[in-house]
Structures are given as C-alpha cells and as structure tokens.
Design a protein around this motif. Structure first.
Motif, PDB file in Angstrom:
ATOM      1  N   ILE A  94       0.853  -1.203   0.000  1.00  0.00           N
ATOM      2  CA  ILE A  94       0.000   0.000   0.000  1.00  0.00           C
ATOM      3  C   ILE A  94       0.885   1.249   0.000  1.00  0.00           C
ATOM      4  N   ARG A 135      -3.688   3.772   0.094  1.00  0.00           N
ATOM      5  CA  ARG A 135      -3.996   3.365  -1.291  1.00  0.00           C
ATOM      6  C   ARG A 135      -3.364   2.016  -1.538  1.00  0.00           C
ATOM      7  N   ASP A 164      -1.733  -0.992  -3.700  1.00  0.00           N
ATOM      8  CA  ASP A 164      -0.897  -1.077  -4.899  1.00  0.00           C
ATOM      9  C   ASP A 164      -1.526  -2.125  -5.824  1.00  0.00           C
ATOM     10  N   ARG A 165      -2.192  -1.634  -6.873  1.00  0.00           N
ATOM     11  CA  ARG A 165      -2.967  -2.548  -7.727  1.00  0.00           C
ATOM     12  C   ARG A 165      -2.097  -3.544  -8.496  1.00  0.00           C
ATOM     13  N   ASP A 191      -9.665  -6.527  -6.127  1.00  0.00           N
ATOM     14  CA  ASP A 191      -9.900  -5.115  -6.435  1.00  0.00           C
ATOM     15  C   ASP A 191     -10.370  -4.412  -5.156  1.00  0.00           C
ATOM     16  N   ILE A 192     -10.364  -3.090  -5.218  1.00  0.00           N
ATOM     17  CA  ILE A 192     -10.612  -2.304  -4.013  1.00  0.00           C
ATOM     18  C   ILE A 192     -12.006  -2.583  -3.428  1.00  0.00           C
ATOM     19  N   LYS A 227      -8.219   7.560 -10.414  1.00  0.00           N
ATOM     20  CA  LYS A 227      -7.272   6.505 -10.044  1.00  0.00           C
ATOM     21  C   LYS A 227      -7.263   6.348  -8.515  1.00  0.00           C
ATOM     22  N   TYR A 228      -7.245   7.471  -7.841  1.00  0.00           N
ATOM     23  CA  TYR A 228      -7.285   7.477  -6.373  1.00  0.00           C
ATOM     24  C   TYR A 228      -8.498   6.691  -5.876  1.00  0.00           C
ATOM     25  N   GLU A 288      -8.308   3.013  -5.580  1.00  0.00           N
ATOM     26  CA  GLU A 288      -7.266   2.461  -4.702  1.00  0.00           C
ATOM     27  C   GLU A 288      -7.425   2.860  -3.236  1.00  0.00           C
TER      28      GLU A 288
END
Ligand SMILES: *Cc1c(COP(=O)(O)O)cnc(C)c1O
Length: 386
Positions: A283, A302, A304-305, A311-312, A354-355, A358
């Motif tokens: 993260i 956040r 780290d994808r 997924d989130i 994007k934020y 995540e």
C-alpha cells in the motif's frame, strides 16, 4: 463494527450543554459568541462566524465573496459534495482541479496549468476552494501566489483540518486565504453535534457572513439604510437565511475545543502506529509534506494494484465483514449523477479517478485503542493477500 470515525463526549461536555439548557437563552446567545472568540483566538484569525453546518458556512463564504450567477468556482473532485454544491447554490459554474497523487489535495501544478488555459479562454475562476483532505494541508503559500497573479479569491475547506498547522501557523488563521471553513459534524475533529464556522481577517467579509446567517437582518445602526431612534427597529438589507448555531451546540463545541490539541496529538500517534504496522503491506500512505502537522481526521491508504489481486471493492467488503467500518473519502464529485448531468464525465480528472480505485479510509478517532489498531492492521494484511 469499529466505525471509521466517532466523537468522544466527556462529563465536562455534558455539564456544559446542561448549563445552557438551564439558562434563559438557548438559541444564539453568549455561548455562541464565546465559542467564536475562542476559535478565532485559537486560530489567530480576527473573526470567526459560527453556522449550523460547514455546508451553510461554505454557502455564506461564496456569497460573501460575491459569487453570483455565471461566476466560475473551482474545487477538488476528491471532497465531500458540499465543497462544490456551495458554489451552485449561488448560481456559479463549478469546475474541478485534479489532485496531487501523493498528498491527495488539489495539485498546484494542475491548478497552474488550468489557470493558464482559462486565462487564454477568458474564463478565469472568481474563487478557488482547496480542500485539506484528511487534515493534510494543501500548499497554501503556492495557491496564494497564484491567487494574486490570476486574481481569484480563496476559501479553504478545512472541514477536516481543525487543529492542523503549517510551520507553526494554525489553519484558520487565513494567512493565505480569504475565508477558512471548519465543520463540527460528529465525525470531524471536534464536534458541536452539527455546526460549522467561517474564519476571516476581513471586517467586510465578517459583516457579510453574519448578515447571510440571519436573514440579511441587521440591528447595527451603521449598516442601516434608514436610521430610526427606536430600540425595536431592525432592517433587512440583503437576502439571508437562518443558518444560526444555537448556544446548546456552541456549548458542546466550546467544551470540545479545549481538547483539540490533545486530539491532534492522539490522532498523530495513531497514524504513527498504523504507519509502522502497515509498512510491509503493498500500500501507499498519504504524503504529509515537511512542516505540516496534519489534523489526521482520516487515515487514508492506497492499495498497490500491481501487487494486490483483489480489487478495491472486494478489499472494502472483506474489511466490513471483519467488523471494520472502512470508508472511501471520496467518490469523485464529478462522477456523481448530479454532476454528470452538468456535463462532467469519466476521464475528466484521471488522478482523482485513479485514487478512487485504490483508496480506503481506516478507522481513525482519538479513543481508538492499540489493540483495535493491531486488529485492523492484521485484517487489512489478510484482505490484501487473499
Ligand atoms: C463534512 C464536510 C463538509 C460539510 O460539513 P457539514 O458540517 O456536515 O455541513 C464539507 N466539506 C468537507 C470536505 C467535509 O468533510
């Protein structure tokens, strides 16, 4: 469920509210004034005007800066909808400035770029509303410099940042802004039940905020159009609302304000505990720039994808299943259906979007115990590795 945020109410708070209930004045009276004076003193601003919410204070702030039909107002997409709604209440055209991917606050370089573009098109904003996300502070010095060269006013939405400071300068001092707004909703750093405040160093703005809060009515001879020698005479000189805070609420806020420094210390200690317990996880943590004491209203991570399979959405679900009331601050405002109807669309503010894919707010409040923090860290580790 461990909530993401909650208030602490002490016996002193209760006594303070009960004392108002036993007094003659329960709506706006001497305690509101004492609360305002204490806030202004704490922040080292000249004036503090209390409201029944930060939303009302933001509305009043836009009005006090003469926002009207067709004016441009810019804010951050990563905020509560009230940061944008306040401009629309005044008939303004809202637009957004993307966030900085490290601090999650309004990006100064994106702001600069957008200002240059707007200047060429002749559509510069009249007001910019930076949002101190989670209690981390926007680069106000840089924003103030831009405000001078491009001629816009600044309202700090400091709903998350009561008690934050930069290089020893308290948020709310309005050193680099025209108005600063705080929220005293129960999840925020101190509470009055519901409530908010607008701080300023301008006596003109102060008078406008007060008129707006109370129907546009004045009892001050100096503000009146017609002067009458009658103690019962009052005048409505502009259009206002009933946005007043009551003494009942102010008594709670005043009592809580005494513990604000203690709360900020506790929140910073909790953040440090999280930092060390989470450092091995895939993260990223919010970057708090040197010199900033964050108010840590929120503890945001956040994922780290590239390293996390889930997924989130699933991470959020797994955490809730473990009794941890994680949340997201925020769904980008421009993607809300109301704003999509105004013409905003997916792709407009890529860093904010994007934020959102995540981000996760972990529980953060002064009475959170170290055992709870360890439990949350453990469950997050599991949710990321499943
Ligand atoms: C909470 C919040 C508001 C609104 O505060 P209320 O006191 O609930 O009206 C506005 N902006 C931000 C960023 C907030 O978090």
């Amino acid at each position: 469920m461990i909530p993401y945020g909650k208030q602490e109410i002490t016996e002193d708070d209760i006594t303070s509210v009960i004392n108002v209930l036993r007094s003659d004045l329960i709506t706006q009276g001497p305690v509101v004034e004492e609360f305002e004076n204490s806030l202004a003193h704490y922040c080292k601003s000249r004036f503090a005007v209390s409201f029944n919410s930060a939303t009302s204070a933001l509305h009043a702030a836009c009005s006090a800066l003469n926002i009207g039909h067709g004016d441009m107002v810019w804010t951050s997409p990563i905020s509560f909808v009230a940061s944008a709604n306040c401009a629309i209440y005044c008939g303004a055209v809202i637009d957004f400035v993307d966030i900085d991917p490290q601090t999650y606050c309004m990006s100064v370089s994106a702001l600069k770029f957008k200002l240059e573009e707007a200047k060429t098109l002749g559509i510069l904003p009249k007001v910019v509303i930076p949002v101190h996300l989670g209690g981390n502070l926007c680069d106000m010095e840089a924003i103030a410099i831009l405000s001078k060269s491009y001629g816009f006013k600044v309202i700090e939405d400091a709903s998350h940042a009561t008690g934050a400071s930069f290089d020893g300068v308290q948020t709310g001092s309005c050193t680099h802004s025209d108005i600063t707004v705080f929220s005293f909703h129960p999840v925020k750093n101190i509470t009055s039940g519901e409530g908010g405040s607008a701080l300023t160093n301008s006596s003109d703005i102060n008078s406008k905020l007060k008129l707006f809060r109370s129907h546009g009515i004045t009892r001050d001879q100096n503000e009146m159009v017609n002067k009458k020698d009658d103690p019962c005479y009052y005048e409505q000189i502009s259009l206002g609302y009933n946005y007043r805070l009551s003494d009942i609420h102010a008594a709670l806020g005043l009592s809580q304000l005494k513990r604000l420094n203690e709360y900020i210390e506790k929140r910073n200690r909790i953040a440090k505990n999280y930092d060390s317990l989470l450092k091995h996880l895939p993260i990223t943590l919010q970057n708090i720039p040197a010199g900033t004491i964050s108010a840590f209203h929120l503890y945001i991570i956040r994922i780290d994808r590239n390293k996390v399979k889930n997924d989130i959405g699933l991470v959020r679900k797994l955490m809730r299943k473990s009794g941890i009331g994680v949340n997201v601050h925020y769904i980008p405002i421009h993607l809300q259906p109301f704003y999509a109807n105004l013409g905003f669309k997916s792709g407009d503010f890529p860093e904010s979007e994007k934020y959102y894919m995540e981000a996760l707010s972990l529980p953060m409040y002064p009475t959170l115990t170290i055992e709870q923090i360890e439990y949350i860290a453990g469950k997050l580790g599991q949710a990321l590795s499943q």
